[in-house]
Design an enzyme around this catalytic site. Structure first.
Site, PDB file in Angstrom:
ATOM      1  N   PRO A  10       0.789  -1.223   0.000  1.00  0.00           N
ATOM      2  CA  PRO A  10       0.000   0.000   0.000  1.00  0.00           C
ATOM      3  C   PRO A  10       0.827   1.282   0.000  1.00  0.00           C
ATOM      4  O   PRO A  10       1.856   1.373   0.670  1.00  0.00           O
ATOM      5  CB  PRO A  10      -0.821  -0.107   1.296  1.00  0.00           C
ATOM      6  N   ASN A  11       0.332   2.216  -0.785  1.00  0.00           N
ATOM      7  CA  ASN A  11       0.863   3.586  -0.894  1.00  0.00           C
ATOM      8  C   ASN A  11       2.178   3.677  -1.661  1.00  0.00           C
ATOM      9  O   ASN A  11       2.668   4.782  -1.906  1.00  0.00           O
ATOM     10  CB  ASN A  11       1.002   4.237   0.498  1.00  0.00           C
ATOM     11  N   ARG A  18       5.019  10.983  -2.597  1.00  0.00           N
ATOM     12  CA  ARG A  18       4.714  10.645  -1.199  1.00  0.00           C
ATOM     13  C   ARG A  18       5.920  10.940  -0.302  1.00  0.00           C
ATOM     14  O   ARG A  18       6.979  10.308  -0.458  1.00  0.00           O
ATOM     15  CB  ARG A  18       4.381   9.147  -1.119  1.00  0.00           C
ATOM     16  N   TYR A  23      11.021   8.915   1.406  1.00  0.00           N
ATOM     17  CA  TYR A  23      10.992   7.850   0.401  1.00  0.00           C
ATOM     18  C   TYR A  23      11.644   8.223  -0.928  1.00  0.00           C
ATOM     19  O   TYR A  23      11.673   7.397  -1.840  1.00  0.00           O
ATOM     20  CB  TYR A  23       9.530   7.411   0.163  1.00  0.00           C
ATOM     21  N   ASN A  73       8.126  -5.360  -0.617  1.00  0.00           N
ATOM     22  CA  ASN A  73       7.927  -4.219   0.278  1.00  0.00           C
ATOM     23  C   ASN A  73       6.444  -4.209   0.608  1.00  0.00           C
ATOM     24  O   ASN A  73       5.624  -3.745  -0.186  1.00  0.00           O
ATOM     25  CB  ASN A  73       8.352  -2.900  -0.371  1.00  0.00           C
ATOM     26  N   ALA A  76       2.956  -0.722   5.102  1.00  0.00           N
ATOM     27  CA  ALA A  76       2.468  -0.778   6.491  1.00  0.00           C
ATOM     28  C   ALA A  76       2.014  -2.176   6.896  1.00  0.00           C
ATOM     29  O   ALA A  76       2.042  -2.515   8.083  1.00  0.00           O
ATOM     30  CB  ALA A  76       1.322   0.222   6.670  1.00  0.00           C
ATOM     31  N   HIS A  79       3.928  -4.492   9.357  1.00  0.00           N
ATOM     32  CA  HIS A  79       3.931  -4.367  10.813  1.00  0.00           C
ATOM     33  C   HIS A  79       2.805  -5.144  11.491  1.00  0.00           C
ATOM     34  O   HIS A  79       2.810  -5.275  12.711  1.00  0.00           O
ATOM     35  CB  HIS A  79       3.873  -2.879  11.192  1.00  0.00           C
ATOM     36  N   ASP A  86       1.653 -15.490   6.557  1.00  0.00           N
ATOM     37  CA  ASP A  86       1.288 -16.875   6.261  1.00  0.00           C
ATOM     38  C   ASP A  86       1.485 -17.210   4.786  1.00  0.00           C
ATOM     39  O   ASP A  86       1.866 -18.339   4.448  1.00  0.00           O
ATOM     40  CB  ASP A  86      -0.168 -17.146   6.670  1.00  0.00           C
ATOM     41  N   GLU A  97      12.489  -9.145   2.527  1.00  0.00           N
ATOM     42  CA  GLU A  97      11.717  -7.969   2.956  1.00  0.00           C
ATOM     43  C   GLU A  97      12.544  -6.728   2.666  1.00  0.00           C
ATOM     44  O   GLU A  97      13.711  -6.653   3.080  1.00  0.00           O
ATOM     45  CB  GLU A  97      11.435  -8.089   4.459  1.00  0.00           C
ATOM     46  N   HIS A  99      12.633  -2.274   2.535  1.00  0.00           N
ATOM     47  CA  HIS A  99      12.023  -0.978   2.837  1.00  0.00           C
ATOM     48  C   HIS A  99      12.937   0.115   2.317  1.00  0.00           C
ATOM     49  O   HIS A  99      14.171  -0.007   2.402  1.00  0.00           O
ATOM     50  CB  HIS A  99      11.839  -0.779   4.345  1.00  0.00           C
ATOM     51  N   ARG A 106      12.677   4.776  12.904  1.00  0.00           N
ATOM     52  CA  ARG A 106      11.447   5.577  12.846  1.00  0.00           C
ATOM     53  C   ARG A 106      10.548   5.283  14.057  1.00  0.00           C
ATOM     54  O   ARG A 106      11.029   4.851  15.098  1.00  0.00           O
ATOM     55  CB  ARG A 106      10.761   5.319  11.507  1.00  0.00           C
ATOM     56  N   ARG A 110       6.895   0.912  13.802  1.00  0.00           N
ATOM     57  CA  ARG A 110       7.566   0.398  12.591  1.00  0.00           C
ATOM     58  C   ARG A 110       8.740  -0.527  12.935  1.00  0.00           C
ATOM     59  O   ARG A 110       9.381  -1.084  12.063  1.00  0.00           O
ATOM     60  CB  ARG A 110       8.062   1.547  11.717  1.00  0.00           C
TER      61      ARG A 110
HETATM   62  C1  DQA Z   1       8.000   1.341   4.074  1.00  0.00           C
HETATM   63  C2  DQA Z   1       8.031   1.523   5.609  1.00  0.00           C
HETATM   64  C3  DQA Z   1       6.661   1.256   6.203  1.00  0.00           C
HETATM   65  O1  DQA Z   1       6.704   1.465   7.623  1.00  0.00           O
HETATM   66  C4  DQA Z   1       5.639   2.210   5.619  1.00  0.00           C
HETATM   67  O2  DQA Z   1       4.360   1.923   6.137  1.00  0.00           O
HETATM   68  C5  DQA Z   1       5.650   2.202   4.135  1.00  0.00           C
HETATM   69  C6  DQA Z   1       6.939   2.216   3.445  1.00  0.00           C
HETATM   70  C7  DQA Z   1       9.349   1.691   3.426  1.00  0.00           C
HETATM   71  O3  DQA Z   1       9.564   1.277   2.294  1.00  0.00           O
HETATM   72  O4  DQA Z   1      10.163   2.398   4.023  1.00  0.00           O
HETATM   73  O5  DQA Z   1       4.611   2.253   3.492  1.00  0.00           O
HETATM   74  O6  DQA Z   1       7.721  -0.020   3.800  1.00  0.00           O
END
Ligand code: DQA
Length: 147
Positions: A10-11, A18, A23, A73, A76, A79, A86, A97, A99, A106, A110
């Site tokens: 997401p996002n 953003r 980022y 990635n 959110a 977390h 799963d 993983e 980020h 942070r 997180r």
């Molecule tokens: C993120 C870190 C996450 O805590 C956050 O919710 C994101 C971006 C990162 O790439 O730094 O959406 O995954």
């Protein structure tokens, strides 16, 4: 040829505009283009998927389950999503993983990753280079046989 799935949660479709202080200024499409170019140079191939919907990410992980690796990635969802954790556990493909930001530096919420224990590794804090570093692990250029 190594097949690597790059999955974003997401996002992350909003990268570029953003919170650029956290980022960076690159769009997701620009990062994906750099990943494709790197993969080509290393004899690999990337597929790309992004969704803001938890269940769609679960399905994408399942569908990439036979690939040589998944770079995830989860945004959110990292977390708190037991469903994504799963899905990672359920597939044979190793998952890294990633980020963009250094989540450990942070907010407290997180600092917890529910997916980290079922991933083969974690790369955070290097901006878009986090993705490229993960891809390099899956497509090593020196054939040292670590993976
Ligand atoms: C993120 C870190 C996450 O805590 C956050 O919710 C994101 C971006 C990162 O790439 O730094 O959406 O995954």
């Amino acid at each position: 040829m190594k097949k690597i799935a790059i999955i974003n949660g997401p996002n992350l479709n909003l990268l570029g505009t953003r919170e650029p202080d956290k980022y960076g200024n690159e769009t997701l499409a620009e990062i994906e283009a750099r990943l494709s170019a790197l993969a080509a140079g290393l004899g690999g191939e990337c597929t790309f998927f992004q969704s803001n919907v938890e269940g769609e990410l679960v399905t994408a992980i399942q569908q990439a389950g036979e690939s040589d690796g998944i770079v995830l990635n989860a945004g959110a969802y990292t977390h708190y999503s037991v469903a994504i954790r799963d899905a990672i556990s359920a597939v044979p493909a190793p998952v890294i993983e990633v980020h963009l930001s250094n989540v450990s530096a942070r907010e407290e919420f997180r600092h917890t990753s529910v997916i980290a224990p079922v991933c083969c590794g974690l790369i955070a804090g290097f901006g878009s280079e986090s993705y490229l570093l993960a891809l390099r692990y899956f497509c090593p250029d020196n054939d040292h046989g670590d993976n």
